[in-house]
Design an enzyme around this catalytic site. Sequence first.
Site, PDB file in Angstrom:
ATOM      1  N   ARG A   1       0.821  -1.211   0.000  1.00 29.75           N
ATOM      2  CA  ARG A   1       0.000   0.000   0.000  1.00 29.75           C
ATOM      3  C   ARG A   1       0.860   1.267   0.000  1.00 29.75           C
ATOM      4  NH1 ARG A   1      -1.020   2.248   5.347  1.00 29.75           N
ATOM      5  NH2 ARG A   1      -3.224   2.653   4.962  1.00 29.75           N
TER       6      ARG A   1
ATOM      7  N   ARG B   1       2.821  17.359   7.764  1.00 28.59           N
ATOM      8  CA  ARG B   1       3.674  16.702   8.756  1.00 28.59           C
ATOM      9  C   ARG B   1       4.912  16.132   8.061  1.00 28.59           C
ATOM     10  NH1 ARG B   1      -0.588  12.141   8.471  1.00 28.59           N
ATOM     11  NH2 ARG B   1       0.586  10.322   7.716  1.00 28.59           N
TER      12      ARG B   1
ATOM     13  N   ARG C   1      -6.801  12.220   9.603  1.00 30.17           N
ATOM     14  CA  ARG C   1      -5.859  11.980   8.510  1.00 30.17           C
ATOM     15  C   ARG C   1      -6.639  11.557   7.262  1.00 30.17           C
ATOM     16  NH1 ARG C   1      -2.977   7.096  10.563  1.00 30.17           N
ATOM     17  NH2 ARG C   1      -5.008   6.866  11.566  1.00 30.17           N
ATOM     18  N   PRO C   2      -6.436  12.187   6.122  1.00 32.12           N
ATOM     19  CA  PRO C   2      -7.149  11.766   4.910  1.00 32.12           C
ATOM     20  C   PRO C   2      -6.932  10.290   4.585  1.00 32.12           C
ATOM     21  CG  PRO C   2      -6.161  13.902   4.573  1.00 32.12           C
ATOM     22  CD  PRO C   2      -5.647  13.416   5.899  1.00 32.12           C
TER      23      PRO C   2
ATOM     24  N   GLY D   1       6.719   8.331  12.697  1.00 31.64           N
ATOM     25  CA  GLY D   1       6.975   7.073  12.001  1.00 31.64           C
ATOM     26  C   GLY D   1       6.616   5.854  12.819  1.00 31.64           C
TER      27      GLY D   1
ATOM     28  N   ASP E   1       3.878   4.634  14.270  1.00 35.88           N
ATOM     29  CA  ASP E   1       2.428   4.695  14.390  1.00 35.88           C
ATOM     30  C   ASP E   1       1.838   3.277  14.222  1.00 35.88           C
ATOM     31  OD1 ASP E   1       3.495   4.949  11.802  1.00 35.88           O
ATOM     32  OD2 ASP E   1       1.724   5.969  11.034  1.00 35.88           O
TER      33      ASP E   1
ATOM     34  N   GLU F   1       7.636  -5.888   6.124  1.00 30.82           N
ATOM     35  CA  GLU F   1       8.009  -4.629   6.780  1.00 30.82           C
ATOM     36  C   GLU F   1       8.405  -4.811   8.234  1.00 30.82           C
ATOM     37  OE1 GLU F   1       4.707  -1.942   7.151  1.00 30.82           O
ATOM     38  OE2 GLU F   1       3.298  -3.549   7.621  1.00 30.82           O
TER      39      GLU F   1
END
Length: 590
Positions: free
Chosen positions: A176, A229, A295-296, A329, A331, A536
Site C-alpha cells: 500500500r 507533517r 488523517r485523509p 513514524g 504509528d 516490513e
Amino acid sequence: GLMPIIQTNPPARFYFTLSYLYHELHLCGDEERHFCSGLLAMFQAIQHAGTAHSKLKDSKYFVDMPMRQHPTETLRMWEEFTNEKGDSLDDSDVMDFVHRTFDVPGSDLEVVDLACSELPTAYLAKVKHQEFKDLATAIHNKWRNLARRTAPAVAENPERYTLMSLPYPFIIPGGRFREVYYWDTYWIILGLLHSGLNELARGMISNLIELVRRYGFVPNGARTYYAYRSQPPLLCEMVCKYAQMVDDATSIREWLPWLEKEYSFWMTGNRVVTLHVDGETHTLNRYYADTEEPRPEGWREDLVIASSIKTEQGARQLWRDVATVAESGVDFSARWFEDRKTLATCIATQIIPVDLNSFLAKFESNMVSLLSKYDPDNKESINKFADAFQRRKKSIEAILYCPKMKTWCDTKIGDSPSSYQRMPYQYLSNYFPLWAECYINQEHADAAAQLLPETKLFQAGGMTSSEETTGQQWDFPNGWPNQQYLIVEGLRKLSNNVNCQCQTFAGDLAKKIACAWTYGTYLGFTRGKHKGGFYEKYDVTTPGKRGDGGEYEIQEGFGWTNGVALHFIHLYGHELNHNDAMALWVEDDK
C-alpha cells in the site's frame, strides 16, 4: 479565487481537506465555499460507502485514486449523479461512481526498467555461506520490483492527483506504500549503495532535496495529504552515508544549503520545546503535526478513534496527536498513549521523544562533518551546528536521562516551563543516543548497553520495539528492521570507543542482534506459508514469522527490510550460516 491556489500550492490541491484550507486561507466567496464543501461531501460519502468494499476498506486506497477529470468537472458529475439518484442513492451507486470517475491507485506511477546487474563482487566475497549469498542476491534483485517514477501526467495535471511529482526514479517501500516515504528512504539508500546502485541512490536524495526546496521540509511521504507533517529527520544522515560510499562532492555541495533549510524547519515553531530547569535553559524537540483534522489516508479510522471523545475540541486535539504519531513514524505504540493501552489516550504532542532528539543531534554533528569537508570556509555554520550539538547533549542528559532506568526515556511536558515528567518504560528508542553518540557520561552509555539484553526487548529473532502488548504494530512482539539497524550501529560505535568499559560486550551484542534479525529474514523468505517475501516487520519471538497488528494488513516488499538485510550481511556475512538459522526455526503456521 481557489483555482490558482490549487494549481500552484500542492497542499491546497488536496481536495479532501479543502474545508480546512478554506478556513485557513480565509476564502469567503460563494464559488469557493461551494467547491470546498461539495468536494468534502463527496469524499465523505465515498469513504463511508467504502467501508464494505474489499479494497476501499483501507482509507488510503481512495485518496490514492487519481481523478480522470479536473476537480471542478468531477464535482459537477458528482452533484448531477446524486441529484439524479436522490433518496435512492446507496453504497453500490457510490462505488459505481468511483469506478467511472477515478483511476486505480498506482496508475500515477510508472514501473522503471532498472539496470540492475549482479551484486558487486567485493560484497559477495565477504559472505561465507551460499545460502546467504543467495539471500543477498534475492534482495538485490527485488529492487527491480520496487523501482518507480512519477507518471508525466502528474506534472501536467497536478490538480487530479495526490501524488507529488518527483524528478528522479525511486524505490517504493511496497504494498500500500506506493510512494516515497521520508525515513524509509534512508535504509533503502543504504541497501542501494551496497547493491552498487549509486546513481539511483543519488536521485532519491535529490528527490527529497527537491521537496525541501518546495515545502521547506520533507513531508511524511510524497503525497499532498502528507504536506502538514514530516517524519524523522534523516536526510542529512542519507547525505553522510552517500558521502562515505560515493565520491560526488558536486552533489553534496549543492545539497548543503537545503539541509540547513530543513534543520531550520525543525528548530522553529511548535516542534521546539524550551524548559527552564535549575537556572539552565534546555531546548529540545517534539513531533507536532500541523492539523486538527482526521488523517485523509486514515479518515474512517480516525473517526472511530475519536468516537468516545465528548467535545469537538477534544476530538480535534486527539486528531492532532494521532497525526503527530504518524510524523514520528512509530504509528502506533503504547509510547504515545497516556494509559499505555489505547489510542484514544494519545498525547504525542506532550512528549519530548528520545528518538527525535537523537536524530536531531546526529543531524547537528553530521552538519559539522559535512560543512568542514565540503564548505570549510563557512565557519559561522560550522560553529552554529557544533554549539547546537553540545547544547543538545547537555539537555538530553539533564531532561531525558533517567538514573532509575539506567537509560534515556521519553519525557512528558508539564504545565509550566520548568516542569516535566520522565516516562520510565522500556522502548527500543530509549537506546538511540548510543547511535547518535549524543551522551555526555560514558558510564551511562555503558550501563544502557549492558541493560539491553536483560530487558523483554531482547528476543530470539532480534529486538522488539516495546515491552507492551497492545495490538499496535510498534509494540510487542513486533521488531522493525530500521530499529535493529540503529541499535546494532549504536553498539558497534561503543565497541570502537576506547573510553567504553564494555567494548567486547557491545561488539558481541551487536553481532548477536544483527545475526538473529538476519536469520529471521532468511527463515521468513525460505520457510513457512509466506515464504518468498520480505516483510516490513517480523514477530521477533518466533524468527521467520511475519509481524501483525495495527490499522492495515502487513505489507510485503519491503524497502527498509531489504536495505537492513543487505547491510547486516555485509557486516557479518563471514559469521552467518544456515545451521544457526535453522536452530531458531519452529515449524508452525507462520
